[in-house]
Design a protein around this motif. Structure first.
Motif, PDB file in Angstrom:
ATOM      1  N   GLY A 180       0.781  -1.225   0.000  1.00 29.73           N
ATOM      2  CA  GLY A 180       0.000   0.000   0.000  1.00 29.73           C
ATOM      3  C   GLY A 180       0.815   1.278   0.000  1.00 29.73           C
ATOM      4  O   GLY A 180       1.998   1.290  -0.340  1.00 29.73           O
ATOM      5  N   ALA A 181       0.179   2.389   0.419  1.00 30.95           N
ATOM      6  CA  ALA A 181       0.757   3.725   0.330  1.00 30.95           C
ATOM      7  C   ALA A 181       1.295   4.193   1.689  1.00 30.95           C
ATOM      8  O   ALA A 181       0.677   3.942   2.729  1.00 30.95           O
ATOM      9  CB  ALA A 181      -0.284   4.702  -0.193  1.00 30.95           C
ATOM     10  N   TYR A 182       2.408   4.934   1.623  1.00 36.76           N
ATOM     11  CA  TYR A 182       3.069   5.449   2.829  1.00 36.76           C
ATOM     12  C   TYR A 182       3.535   6.881   2.592  1.00 36.76           C
ATOM     13  O   TYR A 182       3.789   7.284   1.456  1.00 36.76           O
ATOM     14  CB  TYR A 182       4.257   4.549   3.216  1.00 36.76           C
ATOM     15  CG  TYR A 182       3.818   3.143   3.553  1.00 36.76           C
ATOM     16  CD1 TYR A 182       3.522   2.792   4.863  1.00 36.76           C
ATOM     17  CD2 TYR A 182       3.623   2.191   2.557  1.00 36.76           C
ATOM     18  CE1 TYR A 182       3.066   1.513   5.171  1.00 36.76           C
ATOM     19  CE2 TYR A 182       3.170   0.912   2.854  1.00 36.76           C
ATOM     20  CZ  TYR A 182       2.889   0.583   4.159  1.00 36.76           C
ATOM     21  OH  TYR A 182       2.418  -0.674   4.468  1.00 36.76           O
ATOM     22  N   GLU A 183       3.686   7.622   3.687  1.00 38.38           N
ATOM     23  CA  GLU A 183       4.111   9.019   3.602  1.00 38.38           C
ATOM     24  C   GLU A 183       5.571   9.211   3.998  1.00 38.38           C
ATOM     25  O   GLU A 183       6.089  10.329   3.881  1.00 38.38           O
ATOM     26  CB  GLU A 183       3.234   9.886   4.499  1.00 38.38           C
ATOM     27  CG  GLU A 183       1.770   9.921   4.110  1.00 38.38           C
ATOM     28  CD  GLU A 183       0.976  10.831   5.026  1.00 38.38           C
ATOM     29  OE1 GLU A 183       1.279  12.039   5.074  1.00 38.38           O
ATOM     30  OE2 GLU A 183       0.068  10.325   5.710  1.00 38.38           O
ATOM     31  N   TYR A 184       6.210   8.131   4.483  1.00 43.07           N
ATOM     32  CA  TYR A 184       7.591   8.240   4.947  1.00 43.07           C
ATOM     33  C   TYR A 184       8.392   7.038   4.461  1.00 43.07           C
ATOM     34  O   TYR A 184       7.866   5.924   4.363  1.00 43.07           O
ATOM     35  CB  TYR A 184       7.645   8.307   6.477  1.00 43.07           C
ATOM     36  CG  TYR A 184       6.830   9.433   7.053  1.00 43.07           C
ATOM     37  CD1 TYR A 184       7.385  10.705   7.220  1.00 43.07           C
ATOM     38  CD2 TYR A 184       5.493   9.235   7.416  1.00 43.07           C
ATOM     39  CE1 TYR A 184       6.625  11.742   7.741  1.00 43.07           C
ATOM     40  CE2 TYR A 184       4.729  10.267   7.935  1.00 43.07           C
ATOM     41  CZ  TYR A 184       5.302  11.526   8.091  1.00 43.07           C
ATOM     42  OH  TYR A 184       4.551  12.556   8.589  1.00 43.07           O
ATOM     43  N   THR A 185       9.671   7.259   4.181  1.00 39.07           N
ATOM     44  CA  THR A 185      10.583   6.175   3.830  1.00 39.07           C
ATOM     45  C   THR A 185      11.817   6.248   4.713  1.00 39.07           C
ATOM     46  O   THR A 185      12.160   7.300   5.262  1.00 39.07           O
ATOM     47  CB  THR A 185      11.020   6.241   2.356  1.00 39.07           C
ATOM     48  OG1 THR A 185      11.755   7.457   2.134  1.00 39.07           O
ATOM     49  CG2 THR A 185       9.832   6.171   1.413  1.00 39.07           C
ATOM     50  N   SER A 186      12.492   5.113   4.850  1.00 39.10           N
ATOM     51  CA  SER A 186      13.747   5.048   5.597  1.00 39.10           C
ATOM     52  C   SER A 186      14.462   3.767   5.184  1.00 39.10           C
ATOM     53  O   SER A 186      14.135   3.192   4.134  1.00 39.10           O
ATOM     54  CB  SER A 186      13.490   5.092   7.102  1.00 39.10           C
ATOM     55  OG  SER A 186      14.702   5.238   7.818  1.00 39.10           O
ATOM     56  N   ALA A 187      15.412   3.312   6.002  1.00 42.45           N
ATOM     57  CA  ALA A 187      16.153   2.090   5.666  1.00 42.45           C
ATOM     58  C   ALA A 187      16.445   1.286   6.918  1.00 42.45           C
ATOM     59  O   ALA A 187      16.599   1.835   8.023  1.00 42.45           O
ATOM     60  CB  ALA A 187      17.457   2.419   4.942  1.00 42.45           C
ATOM     61  N   ARG A 188      16.499  -0.024   6.706  1.00 41.34           N
ATOM     62  CA  ARG A 188      16.839  -0.973   7.759  1.00 41.34           C
ATOM     63  C   ARG A 188      17.741  -2.022   7.121  1.00 41.34           C
ATOM     64  O   ARG A 188      17.366  -2.658   6.126  1.00 41.34           O
ATOM     65  CB  ARG A 188      15.575  -1.601   8.329  1.00 41.34           C
ATOM     66  CG  ARG A 188      15.768  -2.808   9.234  1.00 41.34           C
ATOM     67  CD  ARG A 188      14.469  -3.119   9.947  1.00 41.34           C
ATOM     68  NE  ARG A 188      14.413  -4.486  10.463  1.00 41.34           N
ATOM     69  CZ  ARG A 188      13.596  -4.881  11.436  1.00 41.34           C
ATOM     70  NH1 ARG A 188      12.778  -4.016  12.007  1.00 41.34           N
ATOM     71  NH2 ARG A 188      13.579  -6.134  11.843  1.00 41.34           N
ATOM     72  N   ILE A 189      18.932  -2.207   7.687  1.00 39.35           N
ATOM     73  CA  ILE A 189      19.876  -3.180   7.143  1.00 39.35           C
ATOM     74  C   ILE A 189      20.303  -4.137   8.252  1.00 39.35           C
ATOM     75  O   ILE A 189      20.277  -3.788   9.438  1.00 39.35           O
ATOM     76  CB  ILE A 189      21.118  -2.510   6.520  1.00 39.35           C
ATOM     77  CG1 ILE A 189      21.900  -1.704   7.569  1.00 39.35           C
ATOM     78  CG2 ILE A 189      20.713  -1.629   5.336  1.00 39.35           C
ATOM     79  CD1 ILE A 189      23.216  -1.135   7.049  1.00 39.35           C
ATOM     80  N   SER A 190      20.686  -5.357   7.861  1.00 43.34           N
ATOM     81  CA  SER A 190      21.109  -6.337   8.857  1.00 43.34           C
ATOM     82  C   SER A 190      22.172  -7.246   8.284  1.00 43.34           C
ATOM     83  O   SER A 190      22.374  -7.327   7.059  1.00 43.34           O
ATOM     84  CB  SER A 190      19.914  -7.174   9.339  1.00 43.34           C
ATOM     85  OG  SER A 190      19.659  -8.253   8.458  1.00 43.34           O
ATOM     86  N   THR A 191      22.834  -7.974   9.191  1.00 44.50           N
ATOM     87  CA  THR A 191      23.852  -8.957   8.790  1.00 44.50           C
ATOM     88  C   THR A 191      23.295 -10.371   8.808  1.00 44.50           C
ATOM     89  O   THR A 191      24.059 -11.337   8.773  1.00 44.50           O
ATOM     90  CB  THR A 191      25.083  -8.887   9.718  1.00 44.50           C
ATOM     91  OG1 THR A 191      24.700  -9.286  11.051  1.00 44.50           O
ATOM     92  CG2 THR A 191      25.669  -7.490   9.758  1.00 44.50           C
ATOM     93  N   GLN A 192      21.974 -10.519   8.865  1.00 45.66           N
ATOM     94  CA  GLN A 192      21.369 -11.847   8.934  1.00 45.66           C
ATOM     95  C   GLN A 192      21.836 -12.717   7.772  1.00 45.66           C
ATOM     96  O   GLN A 192      21.847 -12.287   6.624  1.00 45.66           O
ATOM     97  CB  GLN A 192      19.846 -11.744   8.923  1.00 45.66           C
ATOM     98  CG  GLN A 192      19.150 -13.084   9.147  1.00 45.66           C
ATOM     99  CD  GLN A 192      17.638 -12.963   9.198  1.00 45.66           C
ATOM    100  OE1 GLN A 192      17.062 -12.022   8.634  1.00 45.66           O
ATOM    101  NE2 GLN A 192      16.979 -13.899   9.848  1.00 45.66           N
TER     102      GLN A 192
END
Length: 505
Positions: A180-192
């Motif tokens: 769906g639709a969102y008003e904000y973006t960001s990032a999430r990174i991992s070493t999994q």
């Protein structure tokens, strides 16, 4: 003039002499000095006998080896190369003794990212995308990552420049065809699946912009949830910051049982007047067996030891491999407006940034290995039935009061096992039931196609089973112990099924 190894070693022990006595990668060299294999990688942990810790026994073993004592062997010669010159001699013995007796605890770097170059190193990190929390098969669990977060995580909200990783949160419209639709973006990174560690010092130098509803986090989750769903298998929060109150952060552990029966321990760190998370600081934990310590700029502010994982022996759950996560959330329960919403005003001057200088993981003298898990934990699935599933060390116990009307109405299962074309896997276990009844055992893909389908008669006598399963394509499969309305099970009344030593190999 050459000197024999025995004489050299004797001199080294008695007067700390300097005659080299070395080992090749292939074995002992009794009289000639030799350089160890170029392929060697020094560890210098001191654990030459391979028992998982550095103690006086290792010094004795190394000393006997230098003296050519009968039967003296080194399980790991690399652990004795304190000079880091790919050979073993008296200097290594001296440094080993100094480290032990003078408590030289300088840690050894195990893994790091200095964020050199101009792109994120995808051999070390993976993006975690979206807003929905999904299960191992990619099925919807909940939105907002379980925290009512407002952002959509993308692979376009990070940059690497001048040795700094920047995670940017932005106020911008983003539409995903599924979520769906969102008003904000960001990032999430991992070493999994790329790097994980059991214990050690995990250290991150970082800073973050402030603003109500920003939630920077440096944290860890288990590589394998061997004690059950969150938070039975644990969570370690190295640093979490409130954008509305940048003068403090907290360090936390989550543990206990699966939600909502989980528990946590936490403590805040308050910066000196005029200081905050907007400035550069080094956040770290030192994690040993039975103890985790939190630091800001090497100042110890929290020590936790009193955790548990229901039905499992201490120090579970913090005795397994955990991977690292970096993210900047927007909104949600931690610092969102009304515990949910983002504050759009903080983006009036553009994006907000979480910047990371480096991530480093060090070994500690008191290192430890993951506790072996002898039986895979099962997830409960109960539909139109009355049953309780409990995972314990080495076994799963399913108490069934009413099997209900469905064959699959009572299940213990393990989801998300990745397999490749041409592979053969073996599912093995021991099982018993207080009532004589049937069980259906399956291995299924996400479309419920069965690659194993076995009907098994259960009784109070514990019986061992082993089944081989082959796959003709890459896929993800679940294996399921189905204990609902099968055969005459409905007439069994209350009974207990115990499954032990579950292995998928």
């Amino acid at each position: 003039m050459k000197i024999t190894r025995m004489v050299a070693a004797l001199i080294s022990v008695l007067i700390a002499g300097n005659t080299a006595v070395v080992s090749s990668a292939a074995g002992k060299v009794p009289t000639e000095a030799a350089v160890l294999s170029d392929e060697s990688i020094n560890s210098a942990s001191g654990d030459v006998n391979g028992d998982g810790e550095f103690s006086i026994a290792d010094i004795v073993s190394f000393q006997k080896w230098l003296l050519s004592a009968p039967g003296a062997e080194l399980a790991d010669w690399k652990a004795a190369d304190f000079c880091e010159d790919n050979k073993l001699d008296v200097f290594d013995l001296c440094l080993m003794k100094r480290r032990y007796f003078e408590h030289d605890s300088k840690p050894r770097l195990l893994w790091s990212d200095e964020f050199d170059g101009d792109t994120l190193d995808m051999t070390k990190w993976a993006y975690e995308l979206g807003n929905w929390k999904l299960d191992a098969n990619g099925n919807f669990v909940t939105y907002g990552w379980g925290n009512d977060e407002r952002e959509f995580y993308t692979d376009s909200n990070t940059t690497v420049h001048d040795g700094i990783l920047t995670i940017s949160a932005r106020k911008e419209n983003y539409t995903d065809p599924v979520q769906g639709a969102y008003e904000y973006t960001s990032a999430r990174i991992s070493t999994q699946h790329l790097f994980s560690t059991c214990g050690g010092r995990i250290e991150v130098r970082a800073r973050c912009d402030s603003g109500k509803s920003l939630w920077p986090a440096i944290w860890m989750l288990p590589e394998d949830s061997v004690y059950g769903g969150w938070a039975a298998s644990g969570e370690i929060d190295i640093m979490e910051g409130w954008g509305s109150t940048p003068d403090k952060i907290c360090g936390t552990v989550h543990f206990g049982d699966a939600w909502p029966n989980n528990a946590y321990l936490t403590k805040d760190y308050v910066f000196a007047d005029g200081d905050s998370t907007e400035n550069w600081h080094t956040y770290a934990i030192e994690w040993e067996s039975g103890e985790i310590r939190w630091y800001v700029d090497d100042v110890l502010y929290s020590t936790q030891t009193d955790w548990y994982s229901t039905n499992h022996a201490y120090p579970a759950p913090f005795d397994q491999n955990f991977y690292i996560i970096l993210n900047l959330a927007v909104g949600g329960k931690f610092d969102g407006v009304d515990g949910i919403y983002a504050d759009p005003s903080i983006f009036a001057n553009g994006e907000r940034r979480f910047e990371i200088d480096y991530v480093r993981v060090y070994d500690l003298d008191k290192s430890f290995k993951p506790t072996p898990v002898t039986s895979a934990p099962l997830e409960a699935y109960i539909e139109s039935a009355d049953a309780v599933l409990v995972n314990k060390d080495g076994e799963t116990e399913i108490t069934i009061n009413n099997v209900g009307s469905l064959e699959y109405g009572v299940m213990g299962l393990v989801r998300g096992n990745k397999v490749r074309a041409g592979e053969k896997h073996t599912l093995s276990f021991d099982i018993s039931s207080t009532a004589v009844r049937d069980m259906v055992l399956t291995v299924e893909d996400s479309s419920y196609t069965r690659y194993l389908d076995e009907k098994i008669a259960l009784s109070p006598n514990k019986t061992h089973y082993s089944f081989d399963v082959e796959f003709n394509s890459d896929m993800t499969v679940d294996y399921k112990f189905q204990l609902g309305n099968i055969g005459e099970a409905a007439s069994s009344g209350k009974h207990i099924v115990t499954i032990q030593n579950i292995k998928w190999e």
